[in-house]
Design a protein around this motif. Structure first.
Motif, PDB file in Angstrom:
ATOM      1  N   UNK A   1       1.837  11.400  42.151  1.00 58.12           N
ATOM      2  CA  UNK A   1       2.199  12.377  41.848  1.00 58.12           C
ATOM      3  C   UNK A   1       1.318  13.434  42.368  1.00 58.12           C
ATOM      4  N   UNK A   2       2.006  14.706  42.347  1.00 56.73           N
ATOM      5  CA  UNK A   2       1.882  16.327  43.181  1.00 56.73           C
ATOM      6  C   UNK A   2       0.497  16.557  43.365  1.00 56.73           C
ATOM      7  N   UNK A   3      -0.108  16.683  42.221  1.00 60.92           N
ATOM      8  CA  UNK A   3      -2.016  17.416  42.177  1.00 60.92           C
ATOM      9  C   UNK A   3      -2.552  16.725  42.334  1.00 60.92           C
ATOM     10  N   UNK A   4      -3.742  17.419  42.215  1.00 63.38           N
ATOM     11  CA  UNK A   4      -4.927  16.205  40.929  1.00 63.38           C
ATOM     12  C   UNK A   4      -4.572  16.559  39.536  1.00 63.38           C
ATOM     13  N   UNK A   5      -5.012  14.457  39.380  1.00 59.45           N
ATOM     14  CA  UNK A   5      -4.299  14.863  38.293  1.00 59.45           C
ATOM     15  C   UNK A   5      -5.888  15.572  36.667  1.00 59.45           C
ATOM     16  N   UNK A   6      -5.586  16.159  36.238  1.00 57.08           N
ATOM     17  CA  UNK A   6      -6.878  17.455  35.432  1.00 57.08           C
ATOM     18  C   UNK A   6      -6.653  17.496  33.763  1.00 57.08           C
TER      19      UNK A   6
ATOM     20  N   UNK B   1       7.589   9.876  38.663  1.00 54.60           N
ATOM     21  CA  UNK B   1       7.675   9.591  40.364  1.00 54.60           C
ATOM     22  C   UNK B   1       8.937   9.354  41.032  1.00 54.60           C
ATOM     23  N   UNK B   2       9.483   8.402  40.804  1.00 53.36           N
ATOM     24  CA  UNK B   2      10.149   7.623  41.224  1.00 53.36           C
ATOM     25  C   UNK B   2      11.787   8.774  41.999  1.00 53.36           C
ATOM     26  N   UNK B   3      11.519   9.446  40.909  1.00 59.19           N
ATOM     27  CA  UNK B   3      12.929  10.373  40.732  1.00 59.19           C
ATOM     28  C   UNK B   3      12.287  11.390  42.673  1.00 59.19           C
ATOM     29  N   UNK B   4      13.098  11.474  43.106  1.00 66.80           N
ATOM     30  CA  UNK B   4      13.686  12.255  44.331  1.00 66.80           C
ATOM     31  C   UNK B   4      13.916  13.572  44.686  1.00 66.80           C
TER      32      UNK B   4
ATOM     33  N   UNK C   1      -1.372   8.524  37.415  1.00 61.63           N
ATOM     34  CA  UNK C   1      -1.027  10.202  37.265  1.00 61.63           C
ATOM     35  C   UNK C   1      -2.379  11.012  37.598  1.00 61.63           C
ATOM     36  N   UNK C   2      -3.039  10.533  39.136  1.00 60.26           N
ATOM     37  CA  UNK C   2      -4.405  11.159  39.591  1.00 60.26           C
ATOM     38  C   UNK C   2      -4.306  11.894  40.332  1.00 60.26           C
ATOM     39  N   UNK C   3      -2.775  11.536  40.923  1.00 60.11           N
ATOM     40  CA  UNK C   3      -2.076  12.276  42.163  1.00 60.11           C
ATOM     41  C   UNK C   3      -3.160  12.019  43.659  1.00 60.11           C
ATOM     42  N   UNK C   4      -4.310  10.240  43.686  1.00 59.47           N
ATOM     43  CA  UNK C   4      -4.984   9.652  45.042  1.00 59.47           C
ATOM     44  C   UNK C   4      -4.547   9.164  45.080  1.00 59.47           C
TER      45      UNK C   4
END
Length: 854
Positions: free
Chosen positions: A496-501, A642-645, A464-467
């Motif tokens: 994932x789309x963004x940086x995990x925070x 994350x698998x759902x497009x 979930x880091x987005x990295x």
């Protein structure tokens, strides 16, 4: 005063304020004398919850928590305040001209800012824009908007939204560092790749970390840790001659071999910002053209108040072999051109922060960093034709507010497998640091061991880091169950789309040492959110100190409880859609449970030491008055959603058909308040399970995957289907190969098993002596390509590949020769040769029906 609230009191008269935009301001100051370093008092700060990010080492940042100015360490690079439990104030020390700014507190709760140039000849008596202050109701939007204001106002860096992201971040990788350290060699790399392939998880990215370069003293001659310097641009003896066995004569042959055999998409290679840790050797004949000299290093007083990295001891004593800044562009261009000629696709550039110590005589630390960084960024994009750059040891604002192209950088200190007290700190620091750096680069959360005692903890965090996701396993030491929760069969990851925070309610709580707080990290996918919950307590202290005593084992001790809500996903509305009515399906990956709730409802989670859970939060859409549905994703992946497009629906009077497009294969799950009449894939009904108690629909997806362009979301015109048996796969290939579908003839063949390479039993193909020609100059067309290869034999076909949408060359093509002898002659003559200033890459093309393993 900010929004009528007193944030700082007793502000001195020499402090200046300059309005910027939408209530934000720059704070500056005037001094009575000129100096290259000033410390100014901003006033007294008390009774506000705060979190700050500070450099505890010259290379790395960690968070700190408190309520007053005295809690703010030297070298603070971001300060976030919660004011009267109503709104947030962000204070960012930035760059102003040739000066770099940091924050620090005093025992009297005064907040100070320090400006310094790093060059005794660069002095000032006043500074106008060193500290940026802004406020807002949402901390994440506040940071994002502030960075965008600074981007526009300063013009010295770019927000991550305005950068090209490197290609590797969407693929599973293997880094050689913790597997071999400096003892990396070709045999070890091949052994590692072979073991990954046998386990069904071949990496698509290989990073050859430190240990491949020609340095003096060499790796073998330097048992005492003498400061080494780079002596030329080529690989060392480990990657040349007899050391390579059957893999060729040099680095180029080796990379070509492993790419072909193991299906690697990218090979990156390591080097330091100054060439090597000690820079370059001035006496080297190769290096003399770059005018290097030994430059002494000068530490900032702020750095000396924290952990002084032991790697600086030799550098402090003997200086850096620094390339003349006017020649650094030539050095990088030559260095990277050689690497590209060897088949290297990108670079990891380490030890970047050392430049802040070398600014004397060069206009200061900011000026020197910008000269080096600008040259590095340009060289990477021009040589590798993509932004394939990983920056490391670069967590200073000199870098952050000067990078216009670099889009991936390490977020934390190294993963250290032998330091048990560092593991939870690593995850917590990465999440908090991403608050700031995630707006400028894609934070790289570093490698980890898949078979480490904390592997699931690290794996869930990376998901979930987005990295990027990459491991550094020793050959044969793997937990493929962990890896397969992160990586799809084609080698891509569910990024994932963004940086995990950290979630909003975690921002001001210390998840490592307060003894009571769980760490929650949030992110978004295309149609859902994700929350990771981690128990980081009782495993270490800030800052991380090597050799600290390790307390309990994973899962031991009294569990720590915390509250989780679907609303912890801060921007869930972005992906919820118009037919969302505020309820969510929340799926727990590790426990496999599903519950539905309103966005604001809360539930309790209890986790033992070093344990975690990952929740997919999918908004429940209303498709009719009595039908509610929410796609969850692949249930056995950490980041299921994350698998759902994409999702669409067709409503008819008697039924509603919901279409979900996914990536990957495995157990797909969704929430439905009613049992579906059927579930189908490609118009074929499939068996499914429906649980009427929680509404979970489960269906097994047999590996149907259409490959889409991640940026445009358009099909790339091919895909993969996993059948239930080899016989069915062969029958499908026989039936549909050559089938006319909407005017296009399908090519259907049996793909190589996942993890296989060229050693697999070959399919039967019509013989074609086909050559791949890469790194072509953009002006080369079919006719010139044919002319070039025609000098080495009869050309049957020469074709440059063009982008379908832009019509521009993609920089590569294929040539078919009339015989194997002519094919080999052309490769021998042209591979590595310069054409219009670009080193050609020429090798045998893969047989046309072959696809990447799936």
């Amino acid at each position: 005063m900010v929004r009528g609230a007193a944030v700082l009191t007793n502000v001195p008269a020499n402090i200046t304020v300059t309005p910027v935009n939408d209530g934000s301001v720059f704070v500056g100051a005037n001094a009575t004398s000129s100096s290259s370093r000033h410390v100014f008092n901003l006033g007294t700060l008390q009774e506000h919850r705060l979190v700050c990010l500070f450099r505890f080492k010259i290379w790395w940042m960690i968070p700190c928590f408190g309520t007053s100015g005295g809690d703010i360490p030297a070298e603070t690079q971001m300060l976030l305040l919660e004011v009267e439990n109503k709104f947030y104030v962000l204070i960012l020390p930035v760059l102003d001209g040739q000066f770099r700014t940091s924050l620090q507190g005093t025992p009297d709760n005064e907040l100070e800012f320090c400006i310094e140039s790093g060059d005794p000849d660069v002095q000032t008596t006043k500074i106008k824009e060193p500290v940026f202050v802004n406020s807002g109701n949402n901390p994440f939007n506040l940071i994002r908007n502030s960075i965008k204001i600074l981007e526009k106002h300063k013009g010295t860096f770019k927000h991550i939204d305005n950068k090209q992201k490197p290609e590797h971040i969407d693929w599973f990788g293997w880094n050689t560092w913790d597997a071999f350290y400096c003892n990396v060699d070709p045999e070890g790399i091949k052994d590692g790749l072979e073991n990954f392939s046998k386990g069904g998880c071949p990496p698509k990215l290989l990073t050859i970390d430190e240990g491949w370069q020609n340095i003096f003293p060499s790796y073998e001659e330097n048992p005492t840790g003498e400061l080494s310097r780079l002596i030329n641009l080529e690989e060392n003896a480990k990657f040349k001659g007899s050391k390579l066995d059957k893999s060729g004569k040099n680095l180029r042959d080796f990379i070509k071999t492993i790419k072909q055999k193991y299906g690697l998409k990218y090979v990156y290679i390591w080097h330091a910002m100054a060439g090597y840790w000690g820079g370059v050797l001035p006496e080297s004949e190769v290096m003399k053209k770059y005018n290097p000299k030994i430059q002494p290093v000068v530490q900032s007083p702020g750095n000396l108040t924290h952990v002084v990295c032991s790697t600086l001891d030799n550098i402090q004593e003997k200086g850096i072999g620094l390339i003349d800044p006017s020649k650094i562009r030539d050095f990088y261009n030559d260095f990277h051109s050689y690497q590209a000629s060897c088949g290297v696709d990108g670079v990891k550039v380490d030890v970047q922060g050392v430049l802040e110590l070398l600014g004397a005589g060069y206009g200061g630390r900011v000026s020197l960093t910008r000269q080096y960084l600008g040259a590095l960024e340009d060289s990477v994009t021009e040589t590798f034709k993509s932004n394939n750059l990983i920056c490391s040891m670069s967590l200073n604002t000199d870098f952050l507010y000067s990078t216009k192209k670099a889009a991936a950088a390490r977020a934390t200190e190294d993963f250290m497998p032998n330091e048990p007290t560092f593991q939870t700190l690593h995850v917590a620091a990465a999440a908090f640091n991403s608050l700031l750096i995630g707006e400028i680069i894609v934070p790289d959360w570093d490698m980890f061991y898949s078979d480490h005692i904390t592997a699931e903890f690290h794996g869930a965090a990376r998901a979930l880091s987005g990295s990027a996701v990459y491991v550094s396993d020793k050959p044969g030491s793997h937990d493929f169950d962990i890896i397969k929760k992160l990586v799809l069969p084609d080698g891509s990851i569910l990024r994932a789309r963004y940086a995990g925070r950290p979630t909003r309610d975690c921002l001001f709580n210390d998840p490592v040492t307060d003894g009571k707080s769980l760490l929650k990290i949030w992110n978004l996918n295309k149609l859902s959110g994700v929350i990771g919950v981690f128990n980081c307590q009782r495993a270490g202290i800030w800052p991380p100190i090597k050799g600290s005593i390790y307390m309990p084992a994973p899962g031991s001790g009294t569990p720590i409880s915390g509250i989780v809500s679907a609303g912890d996903v801060d921007a869930l509305e972005e992906v919820a859609g118009e037919n969302w009515r505020g309820h969510c399906a929340v799926y727990a990956c590790l426990s496999g449970s599903l519950k539905t709730m309103s966005k604001d409802a809360k539930f309790q989670v209890a986790l033992e030491h070093l344990k975690c859970e990952v929740f997919t939060v999918s908004p429940i859409r209303a498709f009719s008055e009595d039908l509610r549905f929410a796609p969850i994703g692949l249930l056995d992946m950490y980041n299921s959603g994350g698998a759902v497009e994409a999702m669409d629906s067709e409503n008819k009077s008697s039924e509603c058909k919901i279409k979900v497009r996914i990536r990957g294969c495995g157990r797909f799950g969704a929430y439905s308040n009613k049992k579906p009449k059927c579930c189908s894939m490609n118009e074929k009904d499939e068996e499914f399970i429906y649980n009427p108690i929680d509404g979970l629909v489960t269906v097994k997806v047999e590996g149907l995957q259409v490959i889409y362009n991640r940026d445009t979301e358009q099909s790339r015109g091919f895909g993969f289907i996993t059948m239930s048996s080899a016989e069915e796969a062969e029958k499908a290939a026989e039936t549909f190969n050559g089938y006319d579908l909407n005017g296009r003839l399908l090519t259907v063949n049996k793909a190589s098993p996942r993890g296989s390479g060229i050693d697999q039993s070959p399919h039967v193909y019509e013989q074609a002596f086909r050559v791949y020609a890469g790194n072509l100059p953009w002006g080369v067309g079919n006719a010139r390509l044919e002319q070039i290869f025609g000098e080495h034999g009869k050309v049957l076909e020469a074709r440059v590949v063009y982008d379908r949408e832009t019509g521009r060359s993609r920089g590569f093509g294929f040539v078919t020769m009339s015989s194997e002898t002519e094919l080999n002659d052309a490769i021998a003559a042209l591979d590595g040769q310069s054409l219009d200033g670009r080193a050609l890459r020429v090798n045998v093309a893969e047989q046309k029906p072959r696809r990447s393993p799936f």
